[in-house]
Design an enzyme around this catalytic site. Sequence first.
Site, PDB file in Angstrom:
ATOM      1  N   ASP A 110       9.555   6.844   7.888  1.00  0.00           N
ATOM      2  CA  ASP A 110       9.293   5.420   7.817  1.00  0.00           C
ATOM      3  C   ASP A 110       9.755   4.921   6.447  1.00  0.00           C
ATOM      4  OD1 ASP A 110       8.369   2.941   8.599  1.00  0.00           O
ATOM      5  OD2 ASP A 110       6.341   3.290   7.870  1.00  0.00           O
ATOM      6  N   THR A 118       8.515   1.682   4.691  1.00  0.00           N
ATOM      7  CA  THR A 118       7.486   1.036   3.883  1.00  0.00           C
ATOM      8  C   THR A 118       6.381   2.017   3.538  1.00  0.00           C
ATOM      9  OG1 THR A 118       7.964  -1.047   5.005  1.00  0.00           O
ATOM     10  CG2 THR A 118       5.904  -0.908   3.764  1.00  0.00           C
ATOM     11  N   GLY A 155      10.366  -0.747  10.863  1.00  0.00           N
ATOM     12  CA  GLY A 155      10.187  -1.994  11.599  1.00  0.00           C
ATOM     13  C   GLY A 155      10.790  -3.185  10.895  1.00  0.00           C
ATOM     14  N   ASP A 156      11.453  -2.964   9.762  1.00  0.00           N
ATOM     15  CA  ASP A 156      12.004  -4.070   8.977  1.00  0.00           C
ATOM     16  C   ASP A 156      13.301  -4.607   9.578  1.00  0.00           C
ATOM     17  OD1 ASP A 156      10.029  -4.365   7.155  1.00  0.00           O
ATOM     18  OD2 ASP A 156      10.982  -3.220   5.568  1.00  0.00           O
ATOM     19  N   LYS A 206      11.015   5.602  18.123  1.00  0.00           N
ATOM     20  CA  LYS A 206      10.910   6.801  17.291  1.00  0.00           C
ATOM     21  C   LYS A 206      10.818   8.052  18.150  1.00  0.00           C
ATOM     22  CE  LYS A 206       8.684   4.255  13.526  1.00  0.00           C
ATOM     23  NZ  LYS A 206       7.570   4.179  12.576  1.00  0.00           N
ATOM     24  N   ASN A 214       1.277   2.845  14.015  1.00  0.00           N
ATOM     25  CA  ASN A 214       2.428   2.896  14.908  1.00  0.00           C
ATOM     26  C   ASN A 214       3.243   4.171  14.748  1.00  0.00           C
ATOM     27  OD1 ASN A 214       3.212   2.125  12.335  1.00  0.00           O
ATOM     28  ND2 ASN A 214       4.988   0.981  13.048  1.00  0.00           N
TER      29      ASN A 214
END
Length: 1187
Positions: free
Chosen positions: A413, A415, A732-733, A796, A818
């Site tokens: 991930d 962030t 998710g960005d 993912k 998530n």
Amino acid sequence: MTNETNNAVTMDRAEARNSSTPNERQSSITPTTTLYNYPKHPFLLSAEDVAQALSTDLDKGLSTKQVDDLHNMYPKNEFDVGGTVSWYTILSKQIFNAMILVLICAMVLSFGIKDYIEGGVLAVVIIANVTIGFYQELKAEKNMDALRSLSSPSAMVLRDGKTQVIPNAEVVPGDIVFLKMGDTVPADLRVFEAMNLFCDEQSLTGESLPVDKIIDTGIHVPGTDRLAVTEGEVGIGDRVNIAYATTIVRKGRGRGIVIYTGMQTEVGKIAAASTKKQRKPGRSMNYKKYGRRQPFLGASRRVYDTILKFLGLSEGTPLQRKLAMLAYVLFGCAILLAIVVFGAHRFEFRSDTYAEVVLYAVSLGIAIIPESLVAVLTITMVVAVTVMQKANVVVRDLSALEALGGVTNICSDKTGTLTQGAMIVRKAWLPMSHTYTVHDAQSPSDPKVGRVTHSEEKEQHPRRDREQEGSALGLRFDLPEEPEIQAETFDDDPELEAQMTDPLKAFLHSAALCNLATVRYDAPEAKWQTTGEPTEIALQVFAHRFDMGKKALEAQGWNQISEFPFDSTIKRMSVIYDAPSDALFPTHSSIVFTKGAVERIVDLCTHIGYGQLKRPMTEELKNRVMEEMNTLASQGQRVLAISYREWDGKFEHTPVNEKVESSHASDAPDSSVVNEKISDDGGDSGHDIRDEVEQGLTLLGLAGIYDPPRRETKPSIAEASNAGIKVHMLTGDHPETAKAIAKEVGILPKNMGILSKEVARYAVMKATDFDKMTEAEIDALEELPLVIARCAPETKSKMIDALRRRGAFMAMTGDGVNDAPSLARADVGIAMGSGSDVAKGASKIVLTDDQFNSIVSAIRQGRRMFDNIQKFILHLLTSNVGEVILLIAGLGFRDGTGLAVFPVSPLEVLWINMATSSFPAFGLGREQAASDVMRRPPHDKKRGVFTNQVMIDMLVYGILMGTLTLSSFAIIMFGVHNGDFGSECNQRFSEECRPVFRARACTFAELTWMILLSAWEFKSLRRSMFRLNPDDTSRFPLFKDLYSNRFLFWAVVAGGASVFPVVYIPYINHRLFKHTAITWEWGLAVAFTILFVFGIEAWKFVKRRWNLLENPAVVRGQFHQGEQESSNFPRIDSVNSFREWASVGRRISFSRLRRPSRPTITHPHSEHIVSTDISAEAGAGAGSQMV
């Protein structure tokens, strides 16, 4: 969050429901369908309809009786994330280990023939192995208990018309919950009152920015003007009238009705999905769907799976499965050898010889089984786990550490993992003035760390897209980089330390005062504390770098008159202040400060710049502002516009009942309430006032805010790449943000032109595009994407499946809810200590410091342990091969009764395997990592520790050991004592058995020393023991190299010395070990031991000389992740740019003639912002570096 991502999340929910079994679906949806009586999902209902469905009152809340009834109807508001594993489960896992089962069989057989000594020793070994493994796994679970904590320990609710603070677990559907800044939402709520309410949903949806909550029912289908009418049309991230459990209130306040609790919340559904087990295909027993044979086939396959699981052959890491298979293979070999022993004695089972024949068979069985392997392996892991705990890595599953050594891909991930999870101002662009850049800002909340430089703002020309340039022939050349990104320049055009100017001061006033965040230094804790929304914190910290924070300015006399809070529909916020007498701004007029989205602010500006640089806004200047915004956005920054205007006189609008006070940091929430009245009390006039205030603005500049990468991320990615590990970013960005950060940390090359066209095309993908691809299309890609943006949970999981089909062994890192399904599905799930409980429960490893470099350290530790496991397995199995050869050959040595005489007794074998071999094996498990451990590719998971080199070495050294020991036994018996083996020499000592007992003592000493010295030799499988470190320049480094591992050194020395008391102590030597004291035989034992060492050195020399059995090199792709790309000659340009060689050369010569003596100023940790115009001024710096 985008429409695609939200829909993907919703589809994942539906897909999970469809893929589950009927029983699973019943258990998962029954509470929703029977207890939650909603005609539609609550986000589609009004607050009144939801309250009616839950029989609650919006003004009074639930009654006490209702609460009692609901507690009996609903489970507690808690997440079932696995909890603590019971002690008996851990104990049974240790007992039913493959090697333990084999040892138990050997122990039972030993007791069966009344050999209580051997049976007792084996019992001790079994107890030690089980105890060590049980203790370590139980300790790991206790460590996780310490990490598990409730996200929200209490909640403020309305019951019987009174507010109460209750434990989070006691919240029930229908409760009215109060929310304020800093609260963690205790359950899923339907919001019906929102005062500037923003919730951070990053852990749930991956959205990095707080979400503005509304109370309206009309939710539009993303991307359309149509109102949603069904649940599936809107993803969870776009249901903005719902506040989700575990999310955090970043700003404002509000109230909501509890609609779902516990495992029925969105977080709970993800937790359930991450722990749900998938049934293998072909195991269904549904005859209606698959035919009448299916129940039989399904049942037989389930039984087969159960047997494999019990034997440890279908679950666990590759090493665990390999060792389980090894245990059963060795057990089968022991049975075959027992048959050979009985066959050698013609299967004659006389009562007087039966026990002795069985004893010989048991001796062979003991010889072939490495009894100490499980203990050595467990203790090695215990030591490694202890080391990792000191390095902030908690290992929840003991087997996960060795699995790390085989990781080929890391799916991470962004962030909070690759980045710091906090916002920071990176650049501030002031039109017609300067560009300010923040360097070395290690802490987003600490304004005293880092430095700010500035460079003059110049006219910029469009930057050439070198990645897309190419001739018709597709030719590429190595050309110098454009001067705009050179790291050096001459002293008349550098980035200098920032100095205060009037334009900067005006910019900072607006950024600090039009802001609700607080930044303060906590002296008792000696750290900076912040509160508020991340982007506002970033602006406030930037202002504090110049000692112009909000509190400091208000202390100078700035007085807040009014505030227009941020509105997501117009994407801006404004405040109105009166300036003090000595301020930069005039005192006769109120000052309006406004910040917001660039495109919204620019349209309201009539001027740009400040002071003497102020000029009217034109279309050309607007385009210039938008170009600068795009430049900053392409660098992964969120861009805000900062502006102001002078009000015509004093702003005197005061709504009814408003108390105008100075809005200090502690009063920030009150100001938002005041301004809610500004908008509400006057009806439409509130909007008219705001429209009047927010016009005729003057643009002061742009602020580029971004989530900075951790400092250790890029070096860690480079180290992983050196080790043949590829890092993928799944976030998710927004794609551009993800791409920019990926380039900064080294996941992507800064110049994508170095990649082939096909690889570059799919290097960055949106989740929606990746999800649309079939498995065949994904498998046809040359390389899988390095960056996937706007990821949903199933994206993912799909990526992990794609990697697994390519034979990859992947680790998944994450911290949010998530991430839980992927953490559970990956080969090694790695959660962050600050992450959600759901993520921790789904992972095998938890990083308490949240640092990406800890992952690389864990992989290094895993590889070190894998190498050490190879070493001590080779050490133990080599001795087993030598002992088996010796005992098999011993079947030819017959005494007077025709029974075989064993060259080494059973207890000698046990002593060698347990007391002698074990401690050196422990020492090999403590070996430091080799210098090249992170410059080798991941090991082959199909072969595991049993590589060709290990297997061949084991046979070579084992045959050598068995041959030499057999030769020494034969020399003594046939060369000195003429083959006289006496009678019953396997049972007792007698004078006629003295030759046999002396030969056994010599063989025992020789075998012991060979095994001990082999441990030193196996410190390196290829390097000579006499020069283990190739970089050591000393003449004879043997002692220094051996003593570097003190445990191993003293284990070998002590083991070698222990031979003498075992040979000489009376009673023990005759009754237990079946040998006796020797004299001249010591010379024979020493001579053959030296021959053994010489044989090992010779085989190592052969391997080095002809490169036999060499480890493969790391395969380099088109791009080496994390590397420092050359700024001089990137392979980027086309033949059309070949002419620039001459022009660049002329500029270099010209600049050198013009300024031959000017020094070069180097900023190794900064990025220069200089003009993209290739002029003599800009080219000078570039030329000086290239030449």
